[in-house]
Design a protein around this motif. Sequence first.
Motif, short mmCIF file in Angstrom:
data_model
loop_
_atom_site.label_atom_id
_atom_site.label_comp_id
_atom_site.label_asym_id
_atom_site.label_seq_id
_atom_site.Cartn_x
_atom_site.Cartn_y
_atom_site.Cartn_z
N GLN A 157 7.91 -5.76 8.09
CA GLN A 157 6.53 -6.18 7.85
C GLN A 157 5.60 -5.08 8.34
N TRP A 158 4.35 -5.10 7.85
CA TRP A 158 3.38 -4.11 8.27
C TRP A 158 1.99 -4.73 8.21
N GLN A 159 1.05 -4.07 8.85
CA GLN A 159 -0.31 -4.58 8.89
C GLN A 159 -0.99 -4.39 7.54
N GLN A 166 -1.71 -2.43 -3.68
CA GLN A 166 -0.27 -2.62 -3.55
C GLN A 166 0.25 -1.63 -2.52
N TYR A 167 1.55 -1.71 -2.22
CA TYR A 167 2.15 -0.86 -1.20
C TYR A 167 3.44 -0.23 -1.73
N GLU A 168 3.76 0.93 -1.17
CA GLU A 168 5.06 1.56 -1.41
C GLU A 168 5.83 1.59 -0.10
N LYS A 186 5.56 -1.25 -5.78
CA LYS A 186 4.75 -2.27 -6.43
C LYS A 186 4.66 -3.54 -5.59
N LEU A 187 4.70 -3.37 -4.26
CA LEU A 187 4.69 -4.52 -3.37
C LEU A 187 3.28 -5.05 -3.19
N LEU A 210 -1.94 1.66 -1.72
CA LEU A 210 -2.69 2.18 -2.85
C LEU A 210 -4.09 1.59 -2.78
N VAL A 211 -5.10 2.44 -2.59
CA VAL A 211 -6.49 2.01 -2.44
C VAL A 211 -7.34 2.76 -3.45
#
Length: 374
Positions: A157-159, A166-168, A186-187, A210-211
Amino acid sequence: MCIRDRYQRRVRGVRTFTMSMEGGAGFVFDPSKINRTTAAPPGPPAPWAFDADHESVTIEWQPAEGARAFQLDWRPVGQAEWTTASDKLKGCMVRKKKLESGVGYEFRVRASVQFGQQPSTWSDFSEPSAPLFILEPGPRTPAPTMMAADEQSITVQWQPVEDAEQYELQWRPETPGSGWTVASNKLKSTATRKKNLHMRTNYLFRVRPLVADLWAAFSSPSVPMRAGLSAGLERVVGDTLRAASGAMLSAHAALPGKLVGLYFSAHWCPPCRQFTPVLSKFYTDMKAANKPLEIVFVSSDQDEASFKEYHGSMPWTALPYHSPLRQTAGNAYGVKGIPALVILGPSGQVVCADGRSEGLTASTVDLWAAKAGI
């Protein structure tokens, strides 16, 4: 010139002549001593970035068979000349500091290799790395942490990052030279489970958001995480635990990523029999609140029948009665009397040596979890 001694013999089809001259020089021809090496060994693959911060890049490369040392060179992109960072590196990772913001840097590496009794020789250089940059000033996503684990998976997990679309998440074995692998880019959530891992292998994770359609910098690598128990906790409880029903369970499935309370107790001990119901209610309440706490009963009972009867009144697991670890755990943690409750973190470190005295509340568990880095 007088030849004092001369002989010849055949060595694997090659004639070897030895001549010794009176008062002159000697000559010995040995075909096994011929150096037939005509080219340097091939170089390793190009190095890559393990991590970066606001002033440095940590470079990594693959190990090389027979390597005695490595040489790492660097240069700003566009320059012809290379600068040697060091030619005496023993590992496969080094941090290059004092780099400039906005400048791309290339790195190359070569190995000093030696096989058998042959002298060491430098390999060719690797190809240059891709351009590597230090991080621009600004906040950085914290490293992922372990949420849970079992024998073949780790849930990290992460903040959350504000406005992240989304996150990589990337992962790799801790072994030097492993390289990063994309788990997913694509999280949508801030937690995910990585499956198909090997038990007793350490893994690292990193994440980036991704911002506004732009990928931010990766977090720093996580602390090493293991599928199954950590090495420290495995030394304490072993591979197998006993359920209150008598069934045997895998400790690698039951305990990873949790606080572990070692409960030293015995049926013959009146204070223990008074405290066990209190601890049972606390444990049940913490499980209902989804707190990361497990308890393992470490019995001081004098016979197996008493152990089984007493354990049957508890909602948690126990060290098997005949486990040698049951005999040594108390001494390992300085337990002088029972009942006693020692709280361990996921790596086996002592978080609280006297859990009874700190108060059995949810806020206490939160404090233990924070100390353990959960």
